[in-house]
Design a protein around this motif. Structure first.
Motif, PDB file in Angstrom:
ATOM      1  N   ASP A 262      25.156 -42.777 -14.723  1.00  0.00           N
ATOM      2  CA  ASP A 262      24.654 -44.112 -15.221  1.00  0.00           C
ATOM      3  C   ASP A 262      24.312 -44.230 -16.423  1.00  0.00           C
ATOM      4  OD1 ASP A 262      22.494 -43.134 -14.352  1.00  0.00           O
ATOM      5  OD2 ASP A 262      22.013 -44.449 -12.875  1.00  0.00           O
ATOM      6  N   GLY A 263      24.565 -43.035 -17.121  1.00  0.00           N
ATOM      7  CA  GLY A 263      23.871 -42.853 -18.774  1.00  0.00           C
ATOM      8  C   GLY A 263      22.593 -42.520 -18.915  1.00  0.00           C
ATOM      9  N   GLU A 264      21.912 -42.051 -17.846  1.00  0.00           N
ATOM     10  CA  GLU A 264      20.608 -41.352 -18.049  1.00  0.00           C
ATOM     11  C   GLU A 264      20.443 -40.271 -18.855  1.00  0.00           C
ATOM     12  OE1 GLU A 264      18.108 -43.053 -17.288  1.00  0.00           O
ATOM     13  OE2 GLU A 264      18.873 -44.790 -15.874  1.00  0.00           O
ATOM     14  N   GLU A 265      19.278 -39.840 -19.298  1.00  0.00           N
ATOM     15  CA  GLU A 265      19.243 -38.682 -20.312  1.00  0.00           C
ATOM     16  C   GLU A 265      19.623 -37.469 -19.595  1.00  0.00           C
ATOM     17  OE1 GLU A 265      15.646 -36.371 -22.925  1.00  0.00           O
ATOM     18  OE2 GLU A 265      15.187 -38.142 -21.465  1.00  0.00           O
ATOM     19  N   LEU A 266      20.061 -36.555 -20.250  1.00  0.00           N
ATOM     20  CA  LEU A 266      20.822 -35.203 -19.620  1.00  0.00           C
ATOM     21  C   LEU A 266      19.653 -34.445 -19.405  1.00  0.00           C
ATOM     22  CD1 LEU A 266      23.720 -34.490 -21.939  1.00  0.00           C
ATOM     23  CD2 LEU A 266      23.820 -35.143 -19.536  1.00  0.00           C
ATOM     24  N   PRO A 267      19.742 -33.737 -18.231  1.00  0.00           N
ATOM     25  CA  PRO A 267      18.464 -32.695 -18.256  1.00  0.00           C
ATOM     26  C   PRO A 267      18.799 -31.354 -18.860  1.00  0.00           C
ATOM     27  CG  PRO A 267      20.015 -32.658 -15.997  1.00  0.00           C
ATOM     28  CD  PRO A 267      20.294 -33.763 -17.057  1.00  0.00           C
ATOM     29  N   GLY A 268      17.575 -31.023 -19.172  1.00  0.00           N
ATOM     30  CA  GLY A 268      17.772 -29.349 -19.973  1.00  0.00           C
ATOM     31  C   GLY A 268      17.798 -28.463 -19.051  1.00  0.00           C
ATOM     32  N   TYR A 269      17.397 -28.503 -17.993  1.00  0.00           N
ATOM     33  CA  TYR A 269      17.187 -27.021 -17.186  1.00  0.00           C
ATOM     34  C   TYR A 269      17.612 -27.370 -15.492  1.00  0.00           C
ATOM     35  CZ  TYR A 269      14.419 -25.354 -21.142  1.00  0.00           C
ATOM     36  OH  TYR A 269      14.092 -24.746 -22.254  1.00  0.00           O
ATOM     37  N   MET A 270      18.273 -26.494 -14.700  1.00  0.00           N
ATOM     38  CA  MET A 270      18.323 -26.373 -13.610  1.00  0.00           C
ATOM     39  C   MET A 270      17.574 -25.251 -12.954  1.00  0.00           C
ATOM     40  SD  MET A 270      22.031 -25.549 -11.424  1.00  0.00           S
ATOM     41  CE  MET A 270      21.814 -24.079 -11.674  1.00  0.00           C
ATOM     42  N   PHE A 271      16.935 -25.697 -11.712  1.00  0.00           N
ATOM     43  CA  PHE A 271      16.120 -24.616 -11.070  1.00  0.00           C
ATOM     44  C   PHE A 271      16.887 -24.460  -9.677  1.00  0.00           C
ATOM     45  CE2 PHE A 271      12.980 -26.647 -13.641  1.00  0.00           C
ATOM     46  CZ  PHE A 271      12.057 -25.816 -13.530  1.00  0.00           C
ATOM     47  N   PHE A 272      16.993 -23.084  -9.661  1.00  0.00           N
ATOM     48  CA  PHE A 272      17.699 -22.693  -8.332  1.00  0.00           C
ATOM     49  C   PHE A 272      16.821 -21.778  -7.496  1.00  0.00           C
ATOM     50  CE2 PHE A 272      19.978 -19.529  -6.034  1.00  0.00           C
ATOM     51  CZ  PHE A 272      21.343 -19.751  -6.120  1.00  0.00           C
ATOM     52  N   HIS A 273      16.582 -22.475  -6.319  1.00  0.00           N
ATOM     53  CA  HIS A 273      15.688 -21.824  -5.201  1.00  0.00           C
ATOM     54  C   HIS A 273      16.544 -21.476  -3.897  1.00  0.00           C
ATOM     55  CE1 HIS A 273      12.006 -21.175  -3.009  1.00  0.00           C
ATOM     56  NE2 HIS A 273      12.488 -22.033  -2.205  1.00  0.00           N
ATOM     57  N   GLY A 274      16.412 -20.313  -3.578  1.00  0.00           N
ATOM     58  CA  GLY A 274      17.119 -19.730  -2.367  1.00  0.00           C
ATOM     59  C   GLY A 274      16.254 -20.002  -1.104  1.00  0.00           C
ATOM     60  N   THR A 275      16.594 -20.924  -0.168  1.00  0.00           N
ATOM     61  CA  THR A 275      15.790 -21.147   0.778  1.00  0.00           C
ATOM     62  C   THR A 275      16.203 -20.199   2.417  1.00  0.00           C
ATOM     63  OG1 THR A 275      17.236 -23.003   1.150  1.00  0.00           O
ATOM     64  CG2 THR A 275      15.316 -23.148   0.086  1.00  0.00           C
ATOM     65  N   LEU A 276      17.408 -20.037   2.395  1.00  0.00           N
ATOM     66  CA  LEU A 276      17.646 -19.098   3.614  1.00  0.00           C
ATOM     67  C   LEU A 276      18.937 -18.268   3.221  1.00  0.00           C
ATOM     68  CD1 LEU A 276      17.306 -19.402   6.626  1.00  0.00           C
ATOM     69  CD2 LEU A 276      19.382 -21.013   6.797  1.00  0.00           C
ATOM     70  N   CYS A 277      19.041 -17.006   3.932  1.00  0.00           N
ATOM     71  CA  CYS A 277      20.236 -15.990   3.687  1.00  0.00           C
ATOM     72  C   CYS A 277      20.475 -15.586   4.903  1.00  0.00           C
ATOM     73  CB  CYS A 277      19.839 -15.181   2.726  1.00  0.00           C
ATOM     74  SG  CYS A 277      21.127 -14.092   2.254  1.00  0.00           S
ATOM     75  N   ALA A 278      21.649 -15.198   5.232  1.00  0.00           N
ATOM     76  CA  ALA A 278      22.352 -14.801   6.387  1.00  0.00           C
ATOM     77  C   ALA A 278      23.669 -14.024   6.030  1.00  0.00           C
ATOM     78  CB  ALA A 278      22.710 -15.680   7.206  1.00  0.00           C
ATOM     79  N   GLU A 279      23.439 -12.806   6.731  1.00  0.00           N
ATOM     80  CA  GLU A 279      24.845 -11.956   6.886  1.00  0.00           C
ATOM     81  C   GLU A 279      24.909 -11.252   5.526  1.00  0.00           C
ATOM     82  OE1 GLU A 279      28.122 -13.837   8.431  1.00  0.00           O
ATOM     83  OE2 GLU A 279      27.068 -14.897   9.909  1.00  0.00           O
ATOM     84  N   ARG A 280      23.616 -11.084   4.849  1.00  0.00           N
ATOM     85  CA  ARG A 280      23.910 -10.313   3.574  1.00  0.00           C
ATOM     86  C   ARG A 280      24.728 -11.162   2.061  1.00  0.00           C
ATOM     87  NH1 ARG A 280      22.865  -5.050   3.033  1.00  0.00           N
ATOM     88  NH2 ARG A 280      24.402  -4.691   1.413  1.00  0.00           N
ATOM     89  N   GLU A 281      25.267 -12.195   2.663  1.00  0.00           N
ATOM     90  CA  GLU A 281      26.149 -12.674   1.555  1.00  0.00           C
ATOM     91  C   GLU A 281      26.317 -14.502   1.615  1.00  0.00           C
ATOM     92  OE1 GLU A 281      30.105 -12.661   4.556  1.00  0.00           O
ATOM     93  OE2 GLU A 281      29.964 -11.545   2.507  1.00  0.00           O
ATOM     94  N   LYS A 282      25.516 -14.867   2.670  1.00  0.00           N
ATOM     95  CA  LYS A 282      25.579 -16.601   2.800  1.00  0.00           C
ATOM     96  C   LYS A 282      24.406 -17.052   2.480  1.00  0.00           C
ATOM     97  CE  LYS A 282      29.115 -16.654   6.431  1.00  0.00           C
ATOM     98  NZ  LYS A 282      29.471 -17.113   7.752  1.00  0.00           N
ATOM     99  N   VAL A 283      24.084 -17.871   1.375  1.00  0.00           N
ATOM    100  CA  VAL A 283      22.949 -18.415   1.019  1.00  0.00           C
ATOM    101  C   VAL A 283      22.968 -20.044   0.991  1.00  0.00           C
ATOM    102  CG1 VAL A 283      21.252 -18.442  -1.052  1.00  0.00           C
ATOM    103  CG2 VAL A 283      23.141 -16.601  -0.519  1.00  0.00           C
ATOM    104  N   GLN A 284      21.787 -20.483   1.642  1.00  0.00           N
ATOM    105  CA  GLN A 284      21.347 -21.883   1.559  1.00  0.00           C
ATOM    106  C   GLN A 284      20.448 -21.879   0.504  1.00  0.00           C
ATOM    107  OE1 GLN A 284      18.186 -23.582   3.748  1.00  0.00           O
ATOM    108  NE2 GLN A 284      19.400 -25.006   4.508  1.00  0.00           N
ATOM    109  N   MET A 285      20.645 -23.277  -0.372  1.00  0.00           N
ATOM    110  CA  MET A 285      19.466 -23.194  -1.736  1.00  0.00           C
ATOM    111  C   MET A 285      19.398 -24.734  -2.027  1.00  0.00           C
ATOM    112  SD  MET A 285      22.779 -21.585  -3.890  1.00  0.00           S
ATOM    113  CE  MET A 285      24.285 -21.812  -2.892  1.00  0.00           C
ATOM    114  N   LEU A 286      18.389 -24.852  -2.936  1.00  0.00           N
ATOM    115  CA  LEU A 286      18.247 -26.274  -3.476  1.00  0.00           C
ATOM    116  C   LEU A 286      18.485 -25.985  -5.236  1.00  0.00           C
ATOM    117  CD1 LEU A 286      14.948 -27.265  -1.668  1.00  0.00           C
ATOM    118  CD2 LEU A 286      17.276 -28.263  -1.354  1.00  0.00           C
ATOM    119  N   LEU A 287      19.054 -27.049  -5.695  1.00  0.00           N
ATOM    120  CA  LEU A 287      19.304 -26.968  -7.068  1.00  0.00           C
ATOM    121  C   LEU A 287      18.700 -28.364  -7.653  1.00  0.00           C
ATOM    122  CD1 LEU A 287      23.124 -26.463  -7.145  1.00  0.00           C
ATOM    123  CD2 LEU A 287      21.123 -24.602  -7.209  1.00  0.00           C
TER     124      LEU A 287
END
Length: 927
Positions: A278-303
């Protein structure tokens, strides 16, 4: 009358029942039951019978959360800022008498981060800012959780800075059948105090992400082609995570990374905003936080998305600017493919927020080959899978940055691309002198340093620089791979002497500095952080580092970020000081632009300097501090022994007690008392001293300093005992009336001298604090050096100046006794030779040691002096000669006075002047 016989088993069970009843009707249990029934029974009915079963593994981990958001509680939390962080953990879990109901004890922490404001729609600049905690609330809770309903209800007490023992109830609803679309925890924290008392606060609403191991990965893994198909390939090979202990989990789980967003020139505020259309200001950064991981390859995360103002280590969770995501690491393509969803239906009224709109895709890889122009250890893209005309669509946005776990990843390679240009530019520096000294090897931790950059206006910026690679190794010693290196043939062709070839190392650096406000740089004023990547050659025989640097020309307009260029017309020259430096030599260098002054990216040279110390120097300093601490203990112990020997002397010869100068004893006692009072904090607090922080020493040194103060206290108490004995000996009927008069005359003579010296010390201190704004040591220091303009030196405090003066008075402690002997014309051997000679040695040795230390120590050790501390006495080449000479002279005078008479040191015509004479005391019997 008929007798009734009672069964013994009946009697046993009767008494057991009475005993069990008396235990079960504990008033506190009744209070808990009553309160829980009133607050929570409609959510999780309390079990009728409590089980004695032990703790239940796994439940606590399934119920905890680290990333949560809250709002409300206006009496506690200031609504003008809204970077709210909620976390919850369960400390103990027990099974109850009801199936699927668990008894819990836990804690919740609510924190408000300073500088953020409540979001209106999806405004970013007002949501995140600085990360300092301004308001907080900690809650201890007890209650129950139902596994079948997902409801949790607990109550307890909460506290914060202005509130204690607030009665609170926590009500949470955990999702069942966990998946990407059903992973939010919702609830409230409410006060059940009376509204009219200060402990009451408005209800607090809580929203968090479930991190339960029961989470089902259902989206990304089943639709890999659809997830990664639209991401486009990358011309940079990705790094494999196959050899890591936990695969992709090692790289992602539990880490929060901040990546810079890169927008294409075709972007506009409407079509490229990942969290708003809706035309708001563009963010400059993205934060990546891994919260859960399983089977050496599946990842739950927050952006999370924010502007450049947010730099907190905690993930910036806000429902309007956070995406919930799950992904799978693709071993074939060496990249993470993920699906992300928005949190919908979230408003300030909390109308049942849920996860939806899962049409967002993300790819992420670790580039295997790094170079001067490609330094990011993480590259990725995020885009919308919707049609352009659909609501919520946004164009493809790139991101890049450094991963916190990059040093734990194996297989990186660094490709040196500017070796030819570096050889041509640096050949003269590489052949330069510096012989006869030893410099860092290039692989040691000494190659990283903090720095000060001074521009042509004298303004100073602070920064940090660290190697990225050295030859074929990354800086922490792990292998990158095989880079391009110099060969003997081409080194000769470009003028590098063959004998120097083996001393040259290929090296790459990352440099960054944060300018202060109004810092002049180039043709304007610089206000944002400057990052420079550099690579070049290091000569470990001369300590010369010569590199070519590239500065990112990031535009203030974010839509131009992707098309930004690099200014690689920069030369970085650094001269490391020798490892065996003794004269306060500092690291020096320059960062210069090789462009013409008329070009837009030209900037005036920046002077680089650093006053760090090498690891070997720090180790040597710590060893010396240990030695000096032992010397202090020995010195204070000897002082105690000397006073003890004097006490033994007066015990054997009690008749000499009145002839000891009380003024001298007072000077000695006060000389120990003043430092003892000013350092009393060492006995009561764990406050770190400057030298401990500077050298990284820990509590061991502080503990030993406490022991030193204890020994000093013992010496002080022994001196008090000696004063008390001397004072008492003069109170008897047989005491001479002239003893007190002589001490008074001594006091009248030395008091103006002491006061004058104190005023002089005070005047010098005022002069130093007013005149020396920059670091210019006043004392005759052997380690003078000039710091850059703008570096403020904090001189010693007034108390520290008086501590030094007190040390000087203690050095000349025998002066009052010498004057007392002359005035009273005493012929007694009042002082034991072991006392005045031993004490003189104790006061002289620090100055002798300081002279010795001056020839073997470097300037950086000044901050860590313990024995012969420059802030506890007057020390310099001149003082170290004057004070011991004077102390030894006074000891010799006392020796001559006690052997040849008190006035033997005076000219003959003054020896017979009238003074107090010893006359026999006539008693009543003689009369």
């Amino acid at each position: 009358m008929e007798t009734v016989s009672l069964n013994p088993l009946f009697i046993f069970f009767l008494f057991f029942g009475l005993f069990y009843s008396s235990v079960s009707i504990n008033p506190s249990d009744l209070a808990f039951k009553s309160t829980y029934s009133r607050l929570c029974s409609h959510l999780v009915p309390e079990p009728a019978v409590h089980s004695d079963a032990g703790s239940v593994p796994g439940v606590a981990d399934d119920l905890r959360f680290q990333s949560g958001y809250f709002s409300g509680g206006d009496r506690i939390f200031n609504r003008s800022t809204a970077s709210m962080h909620a976390s919850f953990r369960v400390s103990s879990v027990r099974r109850s008498g009801s199936d699927g109901v668990f008894e819990l004890h836990g804690q919740m922490l609510l924190q408000q981060r300073r500088g953020a404001t409540p979001a209106s729609g999806r405004m970013l600049r007002r949501v995140f800012s600085s990360g300092k905690v301004t308001h907080w609330m900690r809650v201890s809770l007890s209650g129950f959780w139902s596994q079948f309903s997902g409801n949790l209800c607990m109550f307890g007490t909460g506290s914060h800075a202005n509130l204690r023992n607030a009665n609170v109830v926590l009500k949470l609803r955990y999702p069942r059948d966990l998946s990407l679309l059903n992973c939010l925890i919702r609830g409230t924290l409410e006060s059940f105090d009376d509204k009219n008392i200060s402990q009451y606060f408005e209800p607090i609403s809580i929203l968090a992400l479930s991190q339960s191991s029961k989470f089902k990965f259902t989206v990304a893994g089943n639709e890999r082609e659809k997830v990664c198909g639209g991401g486009g390939g990358s011309d940079r090979e990705g790094l494999s995570l196959r050899n890591l202990n936990r695969g992709a989990c090692t790289a992602f789980l539990g880490h929060t990374n901040r990546f810079e967003l890169e927008y294409g020139s075709q972007c506009s505020n409407v079509t490229c905003n990942p969290v708003s259309g809706d035309g708001e200001e563009l963010p400059g950064y993205m934060f990546f936080h891994g919260t859960l991981c399983a089977e050496r390859e599946k990842v739950q995360m927050l952006l999370g998305f924010s502007d450049s103002g947010y730099r907190d280590a905690i993930f910036p969770f806000h429902p309007n600017t956070t995406l919930v995501s799950e992904g799978k690491w693709d071993e074939k393509e060496n990249q993470l493919c993920a699906v992300a969803c928005r949190i919908l239906n979230f408003t300030e009224s909390w109308l049942s927020p849920y996860v939806g709109d899962c049409n967002i895709r993300l790819t992420l890889r670790f580039p295997a080959i790094l170079s001067l122009r490609n330094r990011s250890t993480v590259l990725g893209q995020i885009w919308s899978d919707k049609a352009v005309d659909e609501p919520g669509y946004f164009n493809k946005v790139g991101f890049q940055g450094l991963s916190r776990v990059s040093k734990n990843l194996h297989g990186f390679q660094y490709k040196y691309t500017e070796t030819e240009k570096v050889r041509k530019s640096c050949v003269q520096m590489m052949n330069a002198g510096g012989k006869g000294n030893t410099y860092p090897s290039g692989y040691s931790s000494d190659m990283a340093f903090s720095m000060l950059l001074t521009n042509s206006k004298g303004q100073v910026a602070h920064g940090y620089t660290s190697p990225l690679s050295v030859n074929d190794q990354i800086y922490n010693g792990q292998s990158y791979g095989a880079p391009i290196v110099l060969t003997a043939e081409n080194s000769k062709a470009h003028g590098v002497q063959s004998e120097n070839y083996n001393n040259l190392l290929n090296i790459s650096y990352t440099m960054s500095f944060k300018p202060p406000p109004d810092f002049k740089f180039g043709g304007g004023v610089l206000s944002t952080e400057v990052k420079i990547g550099a690579e070049g050659i290091y000569n470990k025989n001369t300590g010369v580092l010569c590199m070519i640097g590239c500065r990112r020309l990031r535009s203030t307009e974010k839509v131009l970020i992707k098309n930004e260029s690099l200014d690689c017309e920069i030369m970085v020259n650094v001269q490391f000081p020798p490892l065996n430096s003794k004269g306060g030599e500092a690291l020096k260098g320059t960062i210069e632009s090789t462009r013409q002054k008329s070009e837009p990216y030209y900037f005036d040279p920046l002077q680089l300097s650093s006053y760090f110390i090498y690891t070997t120097q720090a180790d040597a300093s710590i060893w010396r501090m240990d030695f000096e601490l032992i010397m202090v203990l020995i010195s204070d112990t000897l002082a105690c022994v000397c006073v003890g020997l004097q006490l033994l002397h007066v015990k054997k010869h009690p008749d000499v007690l009145p002839y000891i100068s009380v003024v001298m004893l007072a000077v000695i006692t006060l000389g120990h008392l003043i430092p003892l009072i000013l350092n009393f904090e060492a006995l009561l607090t764990g406050k770190r001293s400057v030298q401990n922080t500077f050298l990284g020493t820990g509590g061991w040194l502080e503990v030993n300093e406490v022991f030193v103060r204890i020994v000093t206290m013992v010496a002080f108490l022994l001196e008090l005992r000696l004063i008390q004995l001397t004072w008492s000996s003069r109170q008897g009927e047989g005491s001479h009336r002239g003893l007190w008069g002589s001490d008074k005359m001594v006091l009248y003579m030395i008091l103006p001298l002491y006061i004058g010296g104190g005023l002089t010390a005070w005047s010098v201190h005022i002069w130093k604090t007013s005149y020396q704004k920059k670091f210019k040591p006043f004392r005759l220091s052997r380690h003078k050096f000039k710091l850059p303009r703008g570096f403020v030196y904090r001189p010693p405090s007034l108390w520290e100046a008086f501590k030094s003066y007190a040390g000087l008075l203690l050095d000349v402690f025998l002066l009052p006794q010498i004057l007392f002997n002359i005035i009273f014309n005493s012929e007694e051997k009042a002082l034991a030779s072991s006392f005045y000679v031993g004490t003189t040695i104790v006061r002289t040795l620090p100055h002798v040691y300081d002279l010795f230390r001056a020839h073997i120590s470097a300037w950086y050790l000044d901050l860590s002096y313990i024995y012969a501390n420059h802030r506890m006495d007057f020390y310099s080449t001149a003082w170290d000669i004057i004070i011991p000479s004077g102390a030894i002279l006074f000891a010799l005078l006392v020796y001559f006075q006690q052997k040849f008479g008190s006035r033997c040191i005076l000219p003959k015509r003054f020896r017979e002047s009238s003074a107090y004479e010893k006359v026999p005391v006539i008693g009543n019997e003689d009369l």
